[in-house]
Design a protein around this motif. Structure first.
Motif, mmCIF file in Angstrom:
data_model
loop_
_atom_site.group_PDB
_atom_site.id
_atom_site.type_symbol
_atom_site.label_atom_id
_atom_site.label_comp_id
_atom_site.label_asym_id
_atom_site.label_seq_id
_atom_site.Cartn_x
_atom_site.Cartn_y
_atom_site.Cartn_z
ATOM 1 N N PHE A 77 -7.319 -34.115 14.621
ATOM 2 C CA PHE A 77 -8.474 -34.496 13.805
ATOM 3 C C PHE A 77 -8.840 -35.959 14.065
ATOM 4 C CE2 PHE A 77 -7.648 -31.356 10.039
ATOM 5 C CZ PHE A 77 -7.919 -30.297 10.883
ATOM 6 N N PRO A 78 -10.012 -36.254 14.653
ATOM 7 C CA PRO A 78 -10.449 -37.651 14.765
ATOM 8 C C PRO A 78 -10.620 -38.259 13.373
ATOM 9 C CG PRO A 78 -11.743 -36.220 16.204
ATOM 10 C CD PRO A 78 -10.956 -35.322 15.298
ATOM 11 N N MET A 79 -9.998 -39.436 13.146
ATOM 12 C CA MET A 79 -10.002 -39.998 11.799
ATOM 13 C C MET A 79 -10.182 -41.505 11.743
ATOM 14 S SD MET A 79 -7.024 -37.577 10.060
ATOM 15 C CE MET A 79 -6.582 -38.813 8.878
ATOM 16 N N ALA A 80 -10.044 -42.214 12.885
ATOM 17 C CA ALA A 80 -10.025 -43.672 12.817
ATOM 18 C C ALA A 80 -10.480 -44.283 14.138
ATOM 19 C CB ALA A 80 -8.612 -44.155 12.469
ATOM 20 N N MET A 81 -10.690 -45.614 14.103
ATOM 21 C CA MET A 81 -10.998 -46.399 15.299
ATOM 22 C C MET A 81 -9.856 -47.378 15.535
ATOM 23 S SD MET A 81 -14.035 -45.368 16.290
ATOM 24 C CE MET A 81 -14.532 -46.677 17.403
ATOM 25 N N ASP A 82 -9.492 -47.582 16.822
ATOM 26 C CA ASP A 82 -8.441 -48.555 17.101
ATOM 27 C C ASP A 82 -9.049 -49.904 17.480
ATOM 28 O OD1 ASP A 82 -9.203 -48.510 19.782
ATOM 29 O OD2 ASP A 82 -7.481 -47.326 20.444
ATOM 30 N N GLU A 83 -8.193 -50.862 17.824
ATOM 31 C CA GLU A 83 -8.647 -52.229 18.091
ATOM 32 C C GLU A 83 -9.562 -52.329 19.308
ATOM 33 O OE1 GLU A 83 -5.436 -55.411 16.962
ATOM 34 O OE2 GLU A 83 -4.430 -53.741 17.963
ATOM 35 N N MET A 84 -9.487 -51.344 20.192
ATOM 36 C CA MET A 84 -10.306 -51.362 21.397
ATOM 37 C C MET A 84 -11.609 -50.594 21.214
ATOM 38 S SD MET A 84 -8.309 -53.205 23.045
ATOM 39 C CE MET A 84 -9.225 -53.231 24.573
ATOM 40 N N GLY A 85 -11.836 -50.085 20.009
ATOM 41 C CA GLY A 85 -13.050 -49.329 19.753
ATOM 42 C C GLY A 85 -12.938 -47.867 20.126
ATOM 43 N N ASN A 86 -11.716 -47.412 20.425
ATOM 44 C CA ASN A 86 -11.505 -46.011 20.775
ATOM 45 C C ASN A 86 -11.234 -45.182 19.522
ATOM 46 O OD1 ASN A 86 -11.597 -46.583 23.622
ATOM 47 N ND2 ASN A 86 -9.516 -47.389 23.440
ATOM 48 N N VAL A 87 -11.609 -43.914 19.583
ATOM 49 C CA VAL A 87 -11.356 -42.999 18.475
ATOM 50 C C VAL A 87 -9.888 -42.586 18.482
ATOM 51 C CG1 VAL A 87 -11.892 -40.726 17.510
ATOM 52 C CG2 VAL A 87 -13.724 -42.151 18.449
ATOM 53 N N TRP A 88 -9.261 -42.657 17.317
ATOM 54 C CA TRP A 88 -7.876 -42.195 17.174
ATOM 55 C C TRP A 88 -7.870 -40.887 16.395
ATOM 56 C CZ3 TRP A 88 -4.865 -41.046 12.912
ATOM 57 C CH2 TRP A 88 -3.512 -40.795 13.172
ATOM 58 N N SER A 89 -7.111 -39.916 16.901
ATOM 59 C CA SER A 89 -7.035 -38.603 16.259
ATOM 60 C C SER A 89 -5.634 -38.344 15.733
ATOM 61 C CB SER A 89 -7.416 -37.497 17.253
ATOM 62 O OG SER A 89 -8.762 -37.634 17.661
ATOM 63 N N LEU A 90 -5.574 -37.715 14.573
ATOM 64 C CA LEU A 90 -4.298 -37.346 13.966
ATOM 65 C C LEU A 90 -3.816 -36.033 14.568
ATOM 66 C CD1 LEU A 90 -2.220 -37.810 11.535
ATOM 67 C CD2 LEU A 90 -3.621 -36.118 10.325
ATOM 68 N N PRO A 91 -2.655 -36.018 15.246
ATOM 69 C CA PRO A 91 -2.089 -34.739 15.692
ATOM 70 C C PRO A 91 -1.662 -33.943 14.454
ATOM 71 C CG PRO A 91 -1.042 -36.627 16.788
ATOM 72 C CD PRO A 91 -1.812 -37.162 15.625
ATOM 73 N N ILE A 92 -2.079 -32.699 14.355
ATOM 74 C CA ILE A 92 -1.804 -31.944 13.142
ATOM 75 C C ILE A 92 -0.321 -31.590 13.062
ATOM 76 C CG2 ILE A 92 -2.321 -29.857 11.842
ATOM 77 C CD1 ILE A 92 -4.490 -32.069 11.907
ATOM 78 N N ALA A 93 0.326 -32.195 12.097
ATOM 79 C CA ALA A 93 1.751 -32.006 11.818
ATOM 80 C C ALA A 93 1.997 -32.627 10.447
ATOM 81 C CB ALA A 93 2.612 -32.675 12.896
ATOM 82 N N HIS A 94 3.212 -32.507 9.930
ATOM 83 C CA HIS A 94 3.527 -33.144 8.649
ATOM 84 C C HIS A 94 3.248 -34.644 8.758
ATOM 85 C CE1 HIS A 94 5.154 -29.378 7.512
ATOM 86 N NE2 HIS A 94 6.333 -29.509 8.081
ATOM 87 N N THR A 95 2.521 -35.175 7.783
ATOM 88 C CA THR A 95 2.060 -36.564 7.851
ATOM 89 C C THR A 95 2.312 -37.274 6.529
ATOM 90 O OG1 THR A 95 0.314 -35.979 9.437
ATOM 91 C CG2 THR A 95 0.045 -38.042 8.221
ATOM 92 N N LEU A 96 2.880 -38.483 6.611
ATOM 93 C CA LEU A 96 3.103 -39.315 5.429
ATOM 94 C C LEU A 96 2.196 -40.537 5.495
ATOM 95 C CD1 LEU A 96 4.729 -39.953 2.845
ATOM 96 C CD2 LEU A 96 6.338 -41.216 4.290
ATOM 97 N N ILE A 97 1.440 -40.755 4.428
ATOM 98 C CA ILE A 97 0.564 -41.921 4.302
ATOM 99 C C ILE A 97 1.198 -42.836 3.264
ATOM 100 C CG2 ILE A 97 -1.757 -42.710 3.711
ATOM 101 C CD1 ILE A 97 -2.624 -39.715 4.307
#
Length: 418
Positions: A86-106
């Motif tokens: 799931f694309p969810m964020a931008m990194d420092e270089m302006g690239n899209v970061w995606s969450l690999p679907i698995a158990h996730t702790l925020i």
């Protein structure tokens, strides 16, 4: 790379059997040779055989703090094209970061922007819910982040009490066992020209939809369960079983929790493939436990993220480090979904019966109201007696993957035989 490539560019050096420290010393040479303003090591471009630098011919603008990532724009431009990321964020270089679907702790302190990754995961799952390839479930004892979604049909069920959460956990486990039996029936060992399919991980389909369990304030839920005695501890053990077996059969837990002491989250860390670490005031050991040993020394320090306030226009809200199964942590900023955007999904998929109980404009007022953070989890933990504290820590050990076979708790073999 984001920005003007003539002013901001990457330089990569082959290590050529040299020590990494020797190549790193070249940064001063590069700085003077090209008359650059700043040069910095780029962890994202580093490989086992190369060292990477970012060269700035002029002082760069920090794209993570320069503006909030607008969820409405971000998700329209970056839909989840596959169920496994799931694309969810931008990194420092302006690239899209995606969450690999698995158990996730925020994990982060109050005001760090925990709602951004939590809501982002929900929003990116919606097309799969609409297609019948995902089912959403939730637990939110504070009735904050998940409350608006209770007025839509997008979630199958949301529990707002510990008792309802116990029932939901039990139901999910029963469904997991049913799917595990289905998985065994679908095993295909190939032969006669057929391709083998050992069902290592079930895809998201209408027959086997993703089962996503969203938990806001995980540790608060576990403490409430613990305080309900044997029945609550049984529910904790059942949740641990879901996490132990879930990934292989399409069950995923996405949980958020406040900044807490290491002793209470330590037993659970190994259950989460992905961690999102937002601003916090925890010890270096706690952050290293989440992001990997030595992460603070290598510069991945969530404690240095500036506080986000109304006065600074929330310039760091939703900024944090993400860490998957492999690789170094990555600094990103999660897309922010405002009240109008969240409301648009609820209103597009209304639960007519529940909506009928609301007065005109009440949903908008609910979303616009100040979030009630409730009692801080650390305050609740501090109120435990020494005996209760030790008992709670022992109860949490059911989540400890490394000790499971040694301490008499269930093993994966025992789970598969249930």
């Amino acid at each position: 790379m984001a920005g003007d490539r003539d002013l901001h560019f990457e330089v990569v050096f082959d290590l050529a059997r040299k020590k990494r420290t020797q190549v790193s010393e070249l940064n001063e040479y590069i700085l003077s040779a090209v008359e650059a303003e700043i040069i910095e090591a780029y962890e994202g471009g580093r490989t086992n055989s190369s060292e990477s630098f970012i060269v700035h011919m002029e002082k760069p603008e920090n794209i993570l703090t320069s503006q909030i990532v607008d969820g409405r724009v971000f998700f329209e431009e970056n839909p989840a094209h596959k169920w496994s990321a799931f694309p969810m964020a931008m990194d420092e270089m302006g690239n899209v970061w995606s969450l690999p679907i698995a158990h996730t702790l925020i994990w982060g302190m109050t005001g760090s922007g925990k709602s951004s990754p939590l809501q982002s995961a929900i929003i990116q799952a919606i097309p799969y819910v609409e297609a019948g390839e995902a089912l959403l479930f939730g637990s939110d004892l504070k009735e904050t982040e998940l409350l608006p979604w209770d007025y839509s049909t997008l979630f199958e069920d949301i529990a707002f009490t510990a008792d309802d959460s116990m029932e939901l956990i039990s139901m999910l486990y029963e469904k997991l066992l049913e799917r595990n039996k289905m998985k065994r029936a679908w095993l295909n060992f190939g032969g006669d020209g057929q391709k083998a399919d050992l069902q290592r991980r079930l895809p998201a389909t209408k027959q086997t939809p993703m089962m996503i369990f969203v938990i806001d304030e995980l540790l608060s839920l576990l403490l409430e369960l613990f305080q309900r005695g044997a029945e609550g501890k049984a529910a904790m053990a059942t949740l641990a079983k879901i996490m132990a077996l879930g990934r292989a059969v399409g069950f995923y837990v996405i949980a958020a929790t406040q900044n807490v002491k290491q002793e209470f989250l330590g037993a659970m860390r190994d259950n989460f493939v992905n961690v999102v670490v937002l601003r916090n005031a925890a010890t270096p050991n706690m952050n290293d436990m989440m992001l990997g040993e030595g992460s603070i020394e290598r510069g991945f320090d969530p404690r240095k993220i500036e506080e986000s306030t109304e006065a600074n226009n929330y310039k760091t809200s939703g900024i944090g480090y993400v860490k998957g199964e492999t690789g170094d942590p990555n600094l990103v900023r999660f897309a922010y979904s405002d009240d109008d955007y969240v409301s648009s999904f609820v209103l597009a998929h209304p639960d007519e019966q529940k909506m009928a109980t609301l007065q005109s404009g009440q949903l908008e007022q609910m979303l616009a109201a100040e979030v009630n953070e409730g009692d801080d989890i650390n305050e609740k933990l501090d109120q435990l007696s020494p005996i209760e504290r030790n008992d709670f820590l022992e109860a949490l050990e059911v989540f400890n993957l490394s000790d499971r076979e040694d301490d008499g708790n269930f093993t994966l073999e025992e789970l598969n035989n249930q």
